[in-house]
Structures are given as structure tokens and as C-alpha cells.
Design a protein around this motif. Structure first.
Motif, mmCIF file in Angstrom:
data_model
loop_
_atom_site.group_PDB
_atom_site.id
_atom_site.type_symbol
_atom_site.label_atom_id
_atom_site.label_comp_id
_atom_site.label_asym_id
_atom_site.label_seq_id
_atom_site.Cartn_x
_atom_site.Cartn_y
_atom_site.Cartn_z
ATOM 1 N N PHE A 24 0.871 -1.175 0.000
ATOM 2 C CA PHE A 24 0.000 0.000 0.000
ATOM 3 C C PHE A 24 0.912 1.229 0.000
ATOM 4 O O PHE A 24 1.655 1.463 0.941
ATOM 5 N N VAL A 25 0.846 2.004 -1.085
ATOM 6 C CA VAL A 25 1.761 3.115 -1.306
ATOM 7 C C VAL A 25 0.988 4.435 -1.276
ATOM 8 O O VAL A 25 -0.071 4.559 -1.908
ATOM 9 N N VAL A 26 1.535 5.415 -0.563
ATOM 10 C CA VAL A 26 0.961 6.760 -0.526
ATOM 11 C C VAL A 26 1.986 7.739 -1.092
ATOM 12 O O VAL A 26 3.141 7.768 -0.663
ATOM 13 N N ASP A 27 1.553 8.525 -2.062
ATOM 14 C CA ASP A 27 2.376 9.559 -2.693
ATOM 15 C C ASP A 27 1.932 10.906 -2.131
ATOM 16 O O ASP A 27 0.813 11.361 -2.402
ATOM 17 N N LEU A 28 2.797 11.539 -1.330
ATOM 18 C CA LEU A 28 2.468 12.812 -0.701
ATOM 19 C C LEU A 28 2.875 13.972 -1.605
ATOM 20 O O LEU A 28 3.999 14.017 -2.090
ATOM 21 N N ILE A 77 -6.651 12.132 -3.733
ATOM 22 C CA ILE A 77 -7.347 12.826 -2.656
ATOM 23 C C ILE A 77 -6.885 14.277 -2.614
ATOM 24 O O ILE A 77 -5.682 14.552 -2.626
ATOM 25 N N LEU A 78 -7.836 15.189 -2.567
ATOM 26 C CA LEU A 78 -7.534 16.608 -2.400
ATOM 27 C C LEU A 78 -7.490 16.914 -0.906
ATOM 28 O O LEU A 78 -8.471 16.699 -0.193
ATOM 29 N N GLY A 79 -6.352 17.385 -0.432
ATOM 30 C CA GLY A 79 -6.262 17.724 0.980
ATOM 31 C C GLY A 79 -4.837 17.737 1.478
ATOM 32 O O GLY A 79 -3.883 17.484 0.745
ATOM 33 N N ASN A 80 -4.718 18.032 2.772
ATOM 34 C CA ASN A 80 -3.423 18.045 3.452
ATOM 35 C C ASN A 80 -3.162 16.673 4.048
ATOM 36 O O ASN A 80 -4.062 16.067 4.638
ATOM 37 N N LEU A 82 -1.809 15.774 6.634
ATOM 38 C CA LEU A 82 -2.008 15.685 8.080
ATOM 39 C C LEU A 82 -3.475 15.553 8.457
ATOM 40 O O LEU A 82 -3.795 15.214 9.596
ATOM 41 N N ASP A 83 -4.373 15.819 7.495
ATOM 42 C CA ASP A 83 -5.808 15.790 7.784
ATOM 43 C C ASP A 83 -6.526 14.612 7.136
ATOM 44 O O ASP A 83 -7.734 14.458 7.308
ATOM 45 N N VAL A 84 -5.808 13.777 6.401
ATOM 46 C CA VAL A 84 -6.430 12.704 5.616
ATOM 47 C C VAL A 84 -6.545 11.429 6.446
ATOM 48 O O VAL A 84 -5.623 11.044 7.150
ATOM 49 N N GLY A 116 3.884 9.409 11.475
ATOM 50 C CA GLY A 116 3.113 9.099 12.668
ATOM 51 C C GLY A 116 1.640 8.850 12.417
ATOM 52 O O GLY A 116 0.985 8.150 13.192
ATOM 53 N N THR A 117 1.099 9.395 11.315
ATOM 54 C CA THR A 117 -0.342 9.292 11.073
ATOM 55 C C THR A 117 -0.713 8.372 9.911
ATOM 56 O O THR A 117 -1.820 7.826 9.887
ATOM 57 N N LEU A 118 0.189 8.188 8.940
ATOM 58 C CA LEU A 118 -0.166 7.461 7.722
ATOM 59 C C LEU A 118 0.602 6.164 7.511
ATOM 60 O O LEU A 118 0.155 5.306 6.748
ATOM 61 N N LEU A 119 1.743 6.002 8.165
ATOM 62 C CA LEU A 119 2.644 4.901 7.842
ATOM 63 C C LEU A 119 2.662 3.840 8.941
ATOM 64 O O LEU A 119 2.616 4.168 10.132
ATOM 65 N N LYS A 120 2.761 2.576 8.538
ATOM 66 C CA LYS A 120 2.961 1.501 9.506
ATOM 67 C C LYS A 120 4.263 1.718 10.272
ATOM 68 O O LYS A 120 5.190 2.351 9.774
ATOM 69 N N GLN A 121 4.324 1.150 11.456
ATOM 70 C CA GLN A 121 5.504 1.354 12.299
ATOM 71 C C GLN A 121 6.783 0.870 11.621
ATOM 72 O O GLN A 121 7.842 1.473 11.781
ATOM 73 N N ASP A 122 6.695 -0.201 10.836
ATOM 74 C CA ASP A 122 7.864 -0.723 10.136
ATOM 75 C C ASP A 122 7.840 -0.340 8.651
ATOM 76 O O ASP A 122 8.497 -0.980 7.826
#
Length: 323
Positions: A24-28, A77-80, A82-84, A116-122
Motif C-alpha cells: 500500500f503506497v501513498v504519494d504525498l 485525494i484533495l487535501g493536506n 495531516l488531515d487525511v 506518525g499518522t499514515l505509515l505503519k511502524q515498520d
């Protein structure tokens, strides 16, 4: 420009493609081209989310998705960031929020909080790390001209910055292809960000200064060494032309230096009033008899003086008519 930057984009594409299968990949800050979201989707990622804060870039990204089959599986997704709320933690975070100085585009804040909000610990962050270096330089020598001026494209960009802020100020200057023989000291490590370790949002670092040749210096040139992944060669932006051009911080006055002269430099970053982008503060002390030479300067993300040095007064002569 960044999409066409092969030195930059090639490393990111290779790192994302190698790590994404089944993840699962997130592109910021994905931008309108969705470069790394598309690369992840094409490489077999199980889910891909692209987060973009700009409504204009978001709208253009949606339009491009319709014409690009690999991009149609990407959730935009449109947004910041830190708020998603994504409903689950990601395996990989990808972000190109790296500046001419590693932290200058807000990478320290963005990635430390997103971890801290979007990523798994590892989980994995791409890029892996960035180091910022500096050296004493002669500004006109680095530019290769005694008559500094903005090109037409740069003028348009600077005008846009001034309109955004509501007035002019002494912007930090980037120099494409600086003349490296106009550097007068060994490199000094100014900053180090390790994105897969604890990330400090501010920093203060002291390093030795060693002058390598006689001359006159009036700026601190800064550049980055980016490690996109541990198994890929780092990208040194002083030696390899990229869209991350080296930048300069201009001294209040020029100073004469001699080969073998030594000193110490404190380089500090503090968050500006927007809570995202750093302001930088430099305190340089060079040994000299009978008394040492001290240079203190600040390089702010926005605001500050306008025409605060002779160089900026020459550069911005007549500029008020365009603001």
C-alpha cells in the motif's frame, strides 16, 4: 521541470518500482503528473493513494488519469496529508518535498508527522535521506557575471512569490550550473535528515571551516546529496545538474580569506511562522590576527529585508514597478 529531470526522476522511479509490489503506497504532494503513484500502480502495488493539496494540480491530475490506464487505479485525494484518513496505515510513503536545502520545502515537518499518522511502524519512506552541504563562495564568480540579473522566467516566478506574500523581500537565490572554482572552502555539512529514522523538525549544527584558497567571499553556497534508496547512488546536486540547483545565502559584506585559514560555522534551522518551512541562521567565525572575523546572517522563507545588501540592491534595482 521535475518530471523531465532524469537524474532526479530516474532514481525515484527505480526505488518506487523496486519496493511497491503487493504494498500500500501513498504519494504525498503527488502533483498533477502523479509520477510515483503511477510508478507504484504499474509495479503491482496493492493500493495506491495520491494526496495533493493544490486544487489546480488535483483537477489536472484527475483529467490526466482518464487518459492513462495505469493511473486509473490510483485514488487521488484533495487535501493536506495531516488531515487525511486513509482507513489503514500505508506500507510506503513517497514524497519529493525536498528543497535546494534539504528541509527548505517542509520535508522535515511533512514526513515526520506523516510517518506518525499514515505509515505503519515498520513502513518505508522514499527518499531515504538527504544531506545539505555548504561552502564559502564568491557570488559573482559563481554566477559567471559582474552584472547579476534574473532571466524572464525567473522574473515571472519571483513576481508570483512577491504577490503571494504581499510585497518584495530578498529571496534565496538558486544558481544553475555554478562555477565551482569560485568556492573557497571545503564542504561543511549543514544538515542531515534521515527519513527512516527519527526526524527533527528543527536543527542546530556546528562544523569546522577550512579555507582552501586565497580570495574574497560573500556568500554561503548550499547544495544537497540525496539518497533516494540505500542501494542507489546518491545524487550530488553540485556536481550533477538537476532541478535542485544549488542556492546561496548572501553575506552582509564581503570578506577576504587566505588559504589555510580556519574557523567554525553554526547553521541553525527554525520553523517559520507558517509552521512548515524553516528559516535559516548562520553564524560564521574565521580565525584572523589580530581579531577574528564574524559573519551573521539569516535566510528567511518569506518576509525579511528588501535590498538588504549591495548585491540585492543591484539585483532588484527598479523592481518596485513590477510588484
Amino acid at each position: 521541470m521535475m518530471t523531465r529531470d532524469q537524474e532526479r526522476s530516474g532514481r525515484f522511479h527505480e526505488a518506487v518500482a523496486a519496493a511497491s509490489r503487493g504494498q500500500f503506497v501513498v504519494d504525498l504532494g503527488a502533483g498533477e503528473d502523479l509520477n510515483w503513484a503511477r510508478a507504484a500502480a504499474s509495479s503491482g502495488a496493492s493500493r495506491v493513494v495520491a494526496i495533493e493539496e493544490s486544487p489546480e494540480s488535483y483537477a489536472r491530475a484527475l483529467a490526466k488519469m482518464a487518459q492513462d490506464p495505469p493511473a486509473r487505479s490510483v485514488e487521488v485525494i484533495l487535501g493536506n496529508s495531516l488531515d487525511v484518513d486513509l482507513g489503514e496505515s500505508a506500507d510506503i510513503l513517497v514524497s519529493e518535498t525536498i528543497g535546494n536545502i534539504g528541509s527548505s520545502e517542509g520535508a522535515a515537518v511533512t514526513l515526520s508527522r506523516a510517518r506518525g499518522t499514515l505509515l505503519k511502524q515498520d513502513g518505508l519512506v522514499i527518499p531515504d535521506s538527504v544531506r545539505t552541504f555548504g561552502a564559502l563562495g564568491n557570488l559573482r564568480g559563481l554566477l559567471g557575471t559582474d552584472t547579476p540579473a534574473f532571466g524572464s522566467a525567473a522574473k515571472h516566478y519571483v513576481d508570483a512569490i512577491f504577490r503571494w506574500w504581499g510585497g518584495p523581500f530578498d529571496v534565496r537565490l538558486a544558481i544553475a550550473n555554478p562555477i565551482q572554482s569560485e568556492l573557497y572552502s571545503d564542504p561543511i555539512e549543514l544538515e542531515r535528515l534521515e527519513f527512516n529514522s527519527t526526524i527533527s523538525e528543527t536543527d542546530s549544527r556546528i562544523g569546522p571551516v577550512a579555507v582552501t584558497r586565497d580570495g574574497v567571499v560573500d556568500c554561503l553556497m548550499c547544495w544537497i546529496e540525496l539518497s533516494v534508496a540505500p542501494d542507489l547512488p546518491p545524487l550530488d546536486t553540485l556536481r550533477v545538474p538537476t532541478s535542485w540547483s544549488p542556492c546561496v545565502m548572501v553575506f552582509p559584506e564581503s570578506i577576504s580569506v587566505t588559504q589555510g585559514q580556519s574557523g567554525v560555522m553554526r547553521f541553525e534551522s527554525r520553523l517559520s511562522d507558517d509552521g512548515l518551512h524553516p528559516d535559516y541562521f548562520v553564524d560564521l567565525e574565521l580565525n584572523r590576527s589580530p581579531s577574528n572575523v564574524n559573519v551573521v546572517l539569516e535566510s528567511l522563507h518569506h518576509a525579511g529585508t528588501f535590498g538588504g545588501t549591495a548585491f540585492y540592491r543591484e539585483l532588484f534595482a527598479g523592481w518596485s514597478s513590477r510588484v
